[in-house]
Design a protein around this motif. Sequence first.
Motif, PDB file in Angstrom:
ATOM      1  N   LYS A  71       7.683  26.487 -30.609  1.00 53.25           N
ATOM      2  CA  LYS A  71       6.372  27.138 -30.517  1.00 53.25           C
ATOM      3  C   LYS A  71       6.493  28.636 -30.753  1.00 53.25           C
ATOM      4  N   ILE A  72       7.578  29.221 -30.265  1.00 53.55           N
ATOM      5  CA  ILE A  72       7.801  30.658 -30.487  1.00 53.55           C
ATOM      6  C   ILE A  72       7.946  30.935 -31.975  1.00 53.55           C
ATOM      7  N   ASP A  73       8.730  30.121 -32.677  1.00 48.68           N
ATOM      8  CA  ASP A  73       8.903  30.302 -34.118  1.00 48.68           C
ATOM      9  C   ASP A  73       7.570  30.178 -34.860  1.00 48.68           C
ATOM     10  N   GLU A  74       6.764  29.168 -34.494  1.00 48.62           N
ATOM     11  CA  GLU A  74       5.450  28.984 -35.124  1.00 48.62           C
ATOM     12  C   GLU A  74       4.542  30.184 -34.857  1.00 48.62           C
ATOM     13  N   LYS A  89       2.650  32.926 -37.386  1.00 43.72           N
ATOM     14  CA  LYS A  89       1.212  33.220 -37.342  1.00 43.72           C
ATOM     15  C   LYS A  89       0.974  34.714 -37.193  1.00 43.72           C
ATOM     16  N   ALA A  90       1.764  35.358 -36.340  1.00 43.04           N
ATOM     17  CA  ALA A  90       1.586  36.795 -36.096  1.00 43.04           C
ATOM     18  C   ALA A  90       1.844  37.592 -37.367  1.00 43.04           C
ATOM     19  N   ASN A  91       2.853  37.183 -38.119  1.00 45.81           N
ATOM     20  CA  ASN A  91       3.195  37.903 -39.352  1.00 45.81           C
ATOM     21  C   ASN A  91       2.154  37.711 -40.449  1.00 45.81           C
ATOM     22  N   SER A  92       1.476  36.569 -40.461  1.00 47.88           N
ATOM     23  CA  SER A  92       0.513  36.297 -41.530  1.00 47.88           C
ATOM     24  C   SER A  92      -0.922  36.700 -41.166  1.00 47.88           C
ATOM     25  N   GLU A  93      -1.188  36.959 -39.907  1.00 47.26           N
ATOM     26  CA  GLU A  93      -2.543  37.306 -39.470  1.00 47.26           C
ATOM     27  C   GLU A  93      -2.867  38.768 -39.798  1.00 47.26           C
ATOM     28  N   MET A  94      -4.030  38.984 -40.410  1.00 54.00           N
ATOM     29  CA  MET A  94      -4.437  40.336 -40.801  1.00 54.00           C
ATOM     30  C   MET A  94      -5.407  40.973 -39.798  1.00 54.00           C
ATOM     31  N   ASP A  95      -6.172  40.154 -39.089  1.00 51.43           N
ATOM     32  CA  ASP A  95      -7.133  40.664 -38.121  1.00 51.43           C
ATOM     33  C   ASP A  95      -6.378  41.184 -36.891  1.00 51.43           C
ATOM     34  N   GLU A 146      -3.309  40.537 -31.862  1.00 49.42           N
ATOM     35  CA  GLU A 146      -3.022  40.888 -30.461  1.00 49.42           C
ATOM     36  C   GLU A 146      -3.003  39.648 -29.574  1.00 49.42           C
ATOM     37  N   LEU A 147      -3.943  38.734 -29.805  1.00 45.88           N
ATOM     38  CA  LEU A 147      -3.969  37.484 -29.039  1.00 45.88           C
ATOM     39  C   LEU A 147      -2.721  36.643 -29.308  1.00 45.88           C
ATOM     40  N   ILE A 148      -2.292  36.618 -30.537  1.00 45.82           N
ATOM     41  CA  ILE A 148      -1.086  35.871 -30.898  1.00 45.82           C
ATOM     42  C   ILE A 148       0.135  36.489 -30.217  1.00 45.82           C
ATOM     43  N   ILE A 149       0.181  37.806 -30.176  1.00 47.00           N
ATOM     44  CA  ILE A 149       1.301  38.496 -29.529  1.00 47.00           C
ATOM     45  C   ILE A 149       1.312  38.210 -28.028  1.00 47.00           C
ATOM     46  N   LEU A 150       0.136  38.184 -27.407  1.00 45.83           N
ATOM     47  CA  LEU A 150       0.066  37.841 -25.978  1.00 45.83           C
ATOM     48  C   LEU A 150       0.563  36.418 -25.735  1.00 45.83           C
ATOM     49  N   ASN A 151       0.199  35.513 -26.627  1.00 47.60           N
ATOM     50  CA  ASN A 151       0.668  34.135 -26.523  1.00 47.60           C
ATOM     51  C   ASN A 151       2.192  34.082 -26.683  1.00 47.60           C
ATOM     52  N   LEU A 152       2.705  34.887 -27.577  1.00 51.07           N
ATOM     53  CA  LEU A 152       4.147  34.955 -27.799  1.00 51.07           C
ATOM     54  C   LEU A 152       4.863  35.462 -26.543  1.00 51.07           C
ATOM     55  N   LYS A 180       3.786  35.125 -23.494  1.00 50.06           N
ATOM     56  CA  LYS A 180       3.689  34.034 -22.515  1.00 50.06           C
ATOM     57  C   LYS A 180       4.781  32.986 -22.784  1.00 50.06           C
ATOM     58  N   LEU A 181       4.971  32.639 -24.040  1.00 49.18           N
ATOM     59  CA  LEU A 181       6.005  31.669 -24.402  1.00 49.18           C
ATOM     60  C   LEU A 181       7.403  32.201 -24.084  1.00 49.18           C
ATOM     61  N   ALA A 182       7.618  33.488 -24.318  1.00 45.50           N
ATOM     62  CA  ALA A 182       8.918  34.085 -24.013  1.00 45.50           C
ATOM     63  C   ALA A 182       9.199  34.043 -22.508  1.00 45.50           C
ATOM     64  N   ALA A 183       8.171  34.280 -21.701  1.00 52.89           N
ATOM     65  CA  ALA A 183       8.330  34.206 -20.245  1.00 52.89           C
ATOM     66  C   ALA A 183       8.646  32.781 -19.806  1.00 52.89           C
ATOM     67  N   LYS A 184       7.970  31.812 -20.428  1.00 56.99           N
ATOM     68  CA  LYS A 184       8.230  30.405 -20.104  1.00 56.99           C
ATOM     69  C   LYS A 184       9.664  30.034 -20.472  1.00 56.99           C
ATOM     70  N   ARG A 185      10.136  30.529 -21.622  1.00 52.15           N
ATOM     71  CA  ARG A 185      11.511  30.266 -22.041  1.00 52.15           C
ATOM     72  C   ARG A 185      12.496  30.837 -21.022  1.00 52.15           C
ATOM     73  N   GLU A 186      12.233  32.045 -20.555  1.00 49.52           N
ATOM     74  CA  GLU A 186      13.126  32.669 -19.574  1.00 49.52           C
ATOM     75  C   GLU A 186      13.180  31.869 -18.279  1.00 49.52           C
ATOM     76  N   LEU A 187      12.041  31.346 -17.832  1.00 54.58           N
ATOM     77  CA  LEU A 187      12.027  30.537 -16.614  1.00 54.58           C
ATOM     78  C   LEU A 187      12.813  29.241 -16.792  1.00 54.58           C
ATOM     79  N   LEU A 188      12.662  28.611 -17.957  1.00 50.98           N
ATOM     80  CA  LEU A 188      13.422  27.392 -18.222  1.00 50.98           C
ATOM     81  C   LEU A 188      14.925  27.675 -18.268  1.00 50.98           C
ATOM     82  N   GLU A 189      15.294  28.789 -18.887  1.00 51.38           N
ATOM     83  CA  GLU A 189      16.708  29.160 -18.944  1.00 51.38           C
ATOM     84  C   GLU A 189      17.240  29.458 -17.548  1.00 51.38           C
ATOM     85  N   LEU A 190      16.419  30.078 -16.714  1.00 49.27           N
ATOM     86  CA  LEU A 190      16.820  30.356 -15.334  1.00 49.27           C
ATOM     87  C   LEU A 190      17.022  29.054 -14.570  1.00 49.27           C
TER      88      LEU A 190
END
Length: 90
Positions: A35-38, A42-48, A53-59, A61-71
């Motif tokens: 999901k992070i890769d996807e 999306k963030a790189n191709s989005e012009m608006d 910004e919404l995509i970056i916030l989602n990213l 959130k996903l990074a935080a979830k990954r860190e919790l799983l790794e923990l």
Amino acid sequence: MKHLKSFNLINEGKKAELNFKIKEIKVKLKEVEEKIDETKSKANSEMDPVKQELIILNLQKLAAKRELLELDLSLIHISEPTRPLYISYA
């Protein structure tokens, strides 16, 4: 709280359940990585800028979830016994 459940499984000697939990976390971790890769694509191709910004916030959130799983995974591995529970003197 998830960590306490894993520690209890170790203390109770339920190795099979613990191994299942490890596999489950690894599967979830792989899904989050995909999901992070996807989301990065999306963030790189989005012009608006607002959508970007919404995509970056989602990213984030996903990074935080990954860190919790790794923990979770690292705490399980750290707390696993390194020797057999019973020692045979025969």
